[in-house]
Design a protein around this motif. Structure first.
Motif, PDB file in Angstrom:
ATOM      1  N   UNK A  53       7.255   1.419   1.328  1.00 38.43           N
ATOM      2  CA  UNK A  53       6.638   0.954   2.557  1.00 38.43           C
ATOM      3  C   UNK A  53       5.190   1.429   2.607  1.00 38.43           C
ATOM      4  N   UNK A  54       4.454   0.916   3.562  1.00 38.94           N
ATOM      5  CA  UNK A  54       3.064   1.319   3.779  1.00 38.94           C
ATOM      6  C   UNK A  54       3.005   2.025   5.127  1.00 38.94           C
ATOM      7  N   UNK A  55       2.846   3.354   5.081  1.00 39.70           N
ATOM      8  CA  UNK A  55       2.913   4.121   6.326  1.00 39.70           C
ATOM      9  C   UNK A  55       1.833   5.203   6.358  1.00 39.70           C
ATOM     10  N   UNK A  56       1.931   6.097   7.319  1.00 44.84           N
ATOM     11  CA  UNK A  56       0.919   7.123   7.493  1.00 44.84           C
ATOM     12  C   UNK A  56       0.809   8.067   6.310  1.00 44.84           C
ATOM     13  N   UNK A  57       1.924   8.363   5.638  1.00 45.44           N
ATOM     14  CA  UNK A  57       1.865   9.233   4.480  1.00 45.44           C
ATOM     15  C   UNK A  57       1.013   8.608   3.372  1.00 45.44           C
ATOM     16  N   UNK A  58       1.100   7.284   3.231  1.00 45.52           N
ATOM     17  CA  UNK A  58       0.282   6.608   2.226  1.00 45.52           C
ATOM     18  C   UNK A  58      -1.207   6.729   2.575  1.00 45.52           C
ATOM     19  N   UNK A  59      -1.522   6.677   3.876  1.00 49.17           N
ATOM     20  CA  UNK A  59      -2.907   6.891   4.291  1.00 49.17           C
ATOM     21  C   UNK A  59      -3.375   8.297   3.924  1.00 49.17           C
ATOM     22  N   UNK A  60      -2.554   9.315   4.171  1.00 52.66           N
ATOM     23  CA  UNK A  60      -2.941  10.686   3.846  1.00 52.66           C
ATOM     24  C   UNK A  60      -3.205  10.841   2.350  1.00 52.66           C
ATOM     25  N   UNK A  61      -2.384  10.182   1.524  1.00 50.86           N
ATOM     26  CA  UNK A  61      -2.591  10.232   0.062  1.00 50.86           C
ATOM     27  C   UNK A  61      -3.895   9.529  -0.292  1.00 50.86           C
ATOM     28  N   UNK A  62      -4.153   8.385   0.377  1.00 50.47           N
ATOM     29  CA  UNK A  62      -5.434   7.710   0.144  1.00 50.47           C
ATOM     30  C   UNK A  62      -6.586   8.647   0.483  1.00 50.47           C
ATOM     31  N   UNK A  63      -6.510   9.313   1.651  1.00 53.07           N
ATOM     32  CA  UNK A  63      -7.603  10.175   2.099  1.00 53.07           C
ATOM     33  C   UNK A  63      -7.844  11.324   1.121  1.00 53.07           C
ATOM     34  N   UNK A  64      -6.762  11.916   0.625  1.00 51.22           N
ATOM     35  CA  UNK A  64      -6.891  13.030  -0.316  1.00 51.22           C
ATOM     36  C   UNK A  64      -7.590  12.588  -1.597  1.00 51.22           C
ATOM     37  N   UNK A  65      -7.209  11.424  -2.113  1.00 50.67           N
ATOM     38  CA  UNK A  65      -7.789  10.967  -3.378  1.00 50.67           C
ATOM     39  C   UNK A  65      -9.161  10.340  -3.189  1.00 50.67           C
ATOM     40  N   UNK A  66      -9.430   9.815  -1.995  1.00 45.38           N
ATOM     41  CA  UNK A  66     -10.767   9.319  -1.719  1.00 45.38           C
ATOM     42  C   UNK A  66     -11.770  10.463  -1.744  1.00 45.38           C
ATOM     43  N   UNK A  67     -11.364  11.603  -1.231  1.00 51.67           N
ATOM     44  CA  UNK A  67     -12.252  12.764  -1.205  1.00 51.67           C
ATOM     45  C   UNK A  67     -12.555  13.283  -2.607  1.00 51.67           C
ATOM     46  N   UNK A  68     -11.692  12.941  -3.586  1.00 57.32           N
ATOM     47  CA  UNK A  68     -11.868  13.445  -4.945  1.00 57.32           C
ATOM     48  C   UNK A  68     -12.627  12.478  -5.841  1.00 57.32           C
ATOM     49  N   UNK A  69     -12.916  11.268  -5.370  1.00 58.75           N
ATOM     50  CA  UNK A  69     -13.583  10.269  -6.196  1.00 58.75           C
ATOM     51  C   UNK A  69     -14.893   9.842  -5.558  1.00 58.75           C
ATOM     52  N   UNK A  70     -15.711   9.181  -6.344  1.00 56.53           N
ATOM     53  CA  UNK A  70     -17.004   8.709  -5.847  1.00 56.53           C
ATOM     54  C   UNK A  70     -16.809   7.601  -4.834  1.00 56.53           C
ATOM     55  N   UNK A 121       0.853  -1.202   0.000  1.00 57.46           N
ATOM     56  CA  UNK A 121       0.000   0.000   0.000  1.00 57.46           C
ATOM     57  C   UNK A 121       0.880   1.241   0.000  1.00 57.46           C
ATOM     58  N   UNK A 122       1.759   1.286  -0.990  1.00 52.26           N
ATOM     59  CA  UNK A 122       2.732   2.364  -1.113  1.00 52.26           C
ATOM     60  C   UNK A 122       2.250   3.363  -2.163  1.00 52.26           C
ATOM     61  N   UNK A 123       1.865   4.548  -1.738  1.00 56.48           N
ATOM     62  CA  UNK A 123       1.353   5.559  -2.667  1.00 56.48           C
ATOM     63  C   UNK A 123       2.388   6.626  -2.996  1.00 56.48           C
ATOM     64  N   UNK A 124       3.497   6.661  -2.246  1.00 57.83           N
ATOM     65  CA  UNK A 124       4.495   7.712  -2.455  1.00 57.83           C
ATOM     66  C   UNK A 124       5.853   7.168  -2.893  1.00 57.83           C
ATOM     67  N   UNK A 125       5.850   5.891  -3.350  1.00 57.19           N
ATOM     68  CA  UNK A 125       7.055   5.285  -3.937  1.00 57.19           C
ATOM     69  C   UNK A 125       8.253   5.275  -2.997  1.00 57.19           C
ATOM     70  N   UNK A 126       7.999   5.028  -1.707  1.00 59.81           N
ATOM     71  CA  UNK A 126       9.123   4.897  -0.776  1.00 59.81           C
ATOM     72  C   UNK A 126       9.253   3.467  -0.252  1.00 59.81           C
TER      73      UNK A 126
END
Length: 533
Positions: free
Chosen positions: A484-501, A477-482
């Motif tokens: 690992x799956x960490x809190x920053x990846x959650x923040x990216x998920x939250x930002x893009x979840x708010x922009x999609x249905x 669950x790596x959204x920032x290409x580092x």
């Protein structure tokens, strides 16, 4: 099962050296075939399935696929040579009582656009040559059959009701390749130094059905009769307006014939042990790959790869699960993981497969012969949730590829390519189910949305659930290409979840209070990470 194909008489002689269109034209995809008495007939939905029906309609499915390729190849040959093909045993039968059924249609669709050729490696005019794929009814084999060493499958006493066994060639069993394959007496026989390249022998329809009934793939059937050096490719669609559909290259499933009899399936080009390749690391000795009816993405079977890892080795494992037909061996080599042993398809669209496992911390890739260099897909993290997931690489998207061995350039630039292997990376025992290896020529690359961790095209509650399982454990669950799956990846998920249905995944999205707690945890961890850094 024994039956009597309609073919009794053979094709007319094919003679080397007839002038015709440019060499490239022989491989251009044809939307129609000009049939005497019928005019232009749709190649894939009408002509090929009806020839399959008229010529060998009662055969089991792999023999029907081999028939479809042979019929299509001969039609292409005649169209390239003279612009039409006769409807009858002088060429091949298109019109007969009844019409193609679902099985014959499926055989044509499964091999859509596939044609046979050989490489002329003698003299100044070397190049690819479309073959004249002869076939006759032949004798009815009675066995026994050893797939590892098939030999000549017909015995002297076997019934030959059409007296056509005399035209059949056992090119693979006789070890004949290149100029040493002088072909069948149905066509002009060349010599070793001056071969008639289009004449590579004659397939037995009864023999093909026998091989199919004994779990032999259509590619191996074709190589058995026309030679280990025969090659299979899709016709070129560029500039024709023709678009082939998704092609399942290997599915591991059982199959049948029109009587309803079921025959045991095979592993197609993935019938080799994971340890067969010398590139596979020594710390997975004893690993196996077998057909399994325990799990399947579609149909009733998949392949189970059981990777046995030696923990004392102290190094990660590498498995190169190679692809290649069984009957491609000549010149002292199996020739697996090469173009000769695999279907060659246009370098458009995407290629991939489906996996299912619950063993974590693995990566997977697919290697491509491009055509003389080896590039492989960028490594994908294998999702260990015991669900089926598609792993896909786009052939025209450079970011999906990396150089693998010397000569690779990290991009796919050959006109036609083939699969070298599926590759796994890890450091523990693993059981992985593999199914539905595919090429989708119509697939279009769409950049993924950050936060779409399960790659299903949206950012929703399922992605959050995956992040929760991957958090601090792996990089799935790596959204920032580092990595690992960490809190920053959650923040990216939250930002893009708010922009999609969110309608499709609303039931999986936590209540606002839960979201706040997760966000707080992620933010706290981010703060700790910054302090540590």
């Amino acid at each position: 099962m024994p039956h009597l194909p309609r073919r009794v008489l053979a094709f007319s002689l094919i003679i080397l050296g007839i002038a015709g269109p440019p060499a490239w034209a022989q491989f251009t995809a044809l939307s129609t075939i000009n049939v005497t008495g019928s005019g232009n007939v749709a190649t894939e939905t009408d002509y090929v399935p009806n020839v399959c029906n008229c010529e060998n309609g009662a055969a089991s499915f792999e023999a029907l696929k081999a028939q479809a390729v042979a019929a299509r190849t001969f039609a292409y040959y005649k169209m390239d040579l003279q612009g039409f093909i006769n409807d009858g045993t002088s060429d091949q039968v298109y019109s007969c009582a009844g019409s193609a059924g679902s099985l014959q249609q499926a055989a044509a669709a499964a091999t859509e656009g596939e044609i046979l050729y050989v490489f002329d490696n003698i003299g100044a005019t070397q190049g690819d040559v479309l073959i004249a794929s002869f076939y006759v009814a032949g004798a009815i084999p009675t066995g026994p059959f050893n797939p590892a060493n098939p030999g000549v499958i017909v015995d002297p006493g076997d019934n030959d009701p059409t007296n056509t066994e005399r035209f059949v060639t056992y090119t693979y069993a006789d070890g004949l390749v290149d100029g040493f394959n002088t072909g069948t007496s149905l066509g002009f026989n060349g010599t070793v130094s001056n071969p008639n390249w289009p004449n590579r022998g004659a397939k037995s329809q009864n023999g093909a059905d026998y091989l199919s009934d004994n779990s032999t793939s259509y590619l191996d059937i074709l190589k058995y009769y026309y030679g280990a050096d025969i090659q299979l490719r899709t016709a070129t669609t560029t500039g024709t307006g023709i678009a082939f559909g998704t092609k399942t290259l290997v599915d591991f499933d059982d199959y049948g014939d029109r009587s309803g009899t079921t025959f045991s399936g095979h592993e197609g080009t993935f019938g080799w042990a994971p340890t067969f390749s010398g590139s596979t690391s020594a710390n997975v000795g004893g690993s196996t790959a077998v057909r399994s009816n325990v799990e399947s993405h579609s149909g009733g079977h998949s392949q189970l790869l059981d990777i046995t890892y030696d923990e004392e080795s102290g190094t990660d494992f590498f498995v190169r699960h190679i692809s290649g037909a069984q009957y491609s061996d000549f010149g002292g080599s199996t020739n697996v993981a090469s173009r000769i042993a695999n279907l060659q398809f246009e370098s458009i669209g995407s290629v991939g497969f489906w996996l299912k496992t619950d063993d974590p911390d693995m990566q997977v890739s697919i290697a491509i012969d491009d055509p003389t260099t080896a590039d492989r897909g960028s490594k994908r993290s294998v999702i260990a949730d015991n669900l089926w997931h598609k792993y896909e690489w786009f052939l025209d998207e450079d970011s999906d590829w990396e150089s693998w061995i010397a000569g690779g350039n990290g991009q796919i630039d050959g006109e036609n390519v083939s699969i070298d292997s599926i590759q796994f990376f890890g450091s523990s025992d693993a059981q992985i189910f593999l199914d539905d290896v595919f090429w989708n020529p119509q697939a279009v690359f769409v950049p993924p949305t950050p936060g779409d961790f399960d790659a299903d095209g949206d950012v929703g509650g399922d992605d959050l659930a995956q992040w929760q399982g991957d958090y601090g454990v792996n990089g799935n669950s790596d959204a920032d290409d580092d990595d690992d799956s960490d809190g920053m990846d959650f923040l990216i998920w939250q930002q893009n979840y708010a922009l999609t249905s969110s309608t499709a995944a609303s039931n999986a999205v936590p209540e606002p209070s839960s979201l706040a707690m997760i966000l707080l945890a992620g933010t706290t961890l981010l703060s700790r990470k910054r302090l540590i850094d």
